[in-house]
Design a protein around this motif. Structure first.
Motif, short mmCIF file in Angstrom:
data_model
loop_
_atom_site.label_atom_id
_atom_site.label_comp_id
_atom_site.label_asym_id
_atom_site.label_seq_id
_atom_site.Cartn_x
_atom_site.Cartn_y
_atom_site.Cartn_z
N GLU A 25 0.84 -1.18 0.00
CA GLU A 25 0.00 0.00 0.00
C GLU A 25 0.88 1.23 0.00
OE1 GLU A 25 -2.52 -0.30 3.38
OE2 GLU A 25 -3.75 -1.93 2.56
N LEU A 26 0.40 2.31 -0.61
CA LEU A 26 1.23 3.50 -0.79
C LEU A 26 1.38 4.30 0.50
CD1 LEU A 26 2.81 5.40 -2.62
CD2 LEU A 26 0.66 6.50 -3.25
N LYS A 27 0.27 4.69 1.11
CA LYS A 27 0.32 5.60 2.25
C LYS A 27 0.13 4.84 3.56
CE LYS A 27 -1.42 9.52 -0.43
NZ LYS A 27 -2.47 10.56 -0.52
N THR A 28 0.87 3.78 3.77
CA THR A 28 0.73 3.01 5.00
C THR A 28 2.04 2.31 5.32
OG1 THR A 28 -0.56 1.32 6.14
CG2 THR A 28 -0.05 0.92 3.85
N THR A 29 2.19 1.95 6.57
CA THR A 29 3.31 1.09 6.97
C THR A 29 2.73 -0.14 7.67
OG1 THR A 29 3.51 2.33 9.06
CG2 THR A 29 4.93 3.00 7.23
N LYS A 30 1.61 -0.62 7.15
CA LYS A 30 0.94 -1.76 7.76
C LYS A 30 1.86 -2.99 7.73
CE LYS A 30 -3.40 -2.26 7.02
NZ LYS A 30 -4.68 -2.51 6.33
N ILE A 31 2.08 -3.59 8.89
CA ILE A 31 2.98 -4.73 9.02
C ILE A 31 2.20 -6.03 8.87
CG2 ILE A 31 4.54 -5.94 10.60
CD1 ILE A 31 5.14 -3.15 11.81
#
Length: 211
Positions: A25-31
């Motif tokens: 995803e572009l605008k996230t740092t979802k782990i």
């Protein structure tokens, strides 16, 4: 990823290696997964719920409702008869998969545009029979929330610096946060899983650090 988003980060913190898998995803740092060379690892469903959790003793596999469907103990990790592991393979997304065959054979594979990279994040860590492990200290609800907001504020400050240094929207939209912030976010998620807090608060903290 083919999109240009960062997929896998491998970093060293003090005396251990850490592998972090991010969502595409572009605008996230979802782990989506975290693997540590001290034997602790966690994989998450896309919504942030725990999928697989492993320690130096063994591991467990949870369904989307949070019910444990599989549990195992690593060979020689306990004086008690161990529960053997049946090989596990999961797809975190269309490009990243995780295969668990043994304590020292935990493979993270990345496949895109006809090319593949594979990392073995397994390790042989034995439980000491001389001194049993002491349970980790648990933080309270207020402490966990403060830690989560601290990481979120640092993330926002970093993004502001990116906006000032790179005025072009296309440039700073692709920038990734510093590794130390990602590591701190992962540690807070780990603390949440171990803490005796409500599911609602746990979900709120996940949303704060993954915003």
């Amino acid at each position: 990823y083919p999109s240009g988003n960062l997929a896998i980060i491998i970093t060293r913190e003090t005396d251990q290696l850490i592998c972090i898998v991010q969502e595409d995803e572009l605008k996230t740092t979802k782990i989506r997964a975290l693997f540590q060379s001290d034997g602790r690892s966690t994989c998450y469903y896309r919504n942030g719920d725990e999928w697989i959790n492993m320690s130096i003793q063994g591991g467990q596999y949870l369904d989307r409702a949070g019910n444990r469907v599989r549990r195992w103990m690593w060979t020689n990790s306990s004086p008690e008869p161990h529960i053997p592991l049946s090989p596990i393979f999961i797809s975190l997304n269309r490009h990243v998969g995780v295969r668990i065959l043994a304590q020292d054979k935990i493979f993270v594979s990345f496949l895109a545009m006809g090319q593949q990279a594979k990392f073995n994040m397994g390790t042989k860590v034995q439980v000491s029979t001389a001194s049993p492990l002491s349970p980790p200290a648990q933080l309270g609800e207020d402490e966990l929330l403060l830690l989560a907001f601290r990481v979120r504020i640092l993330q926002l400050f970093d993004r502001m610096r990116g906006c000032l240094n790179f005025p072009s929207t296309e440039q700073w939209n692709k920038m990734q946060p510093p590794t130390y912030l990602m590591t701190q976010a992962v540690k807070i998620l780990e603390l949440c899983m171990a803490a005796d807090i409500s599911d609602e608060l746990r979900s709120s903290i996940k949303a704060i650090v993954n915003a």
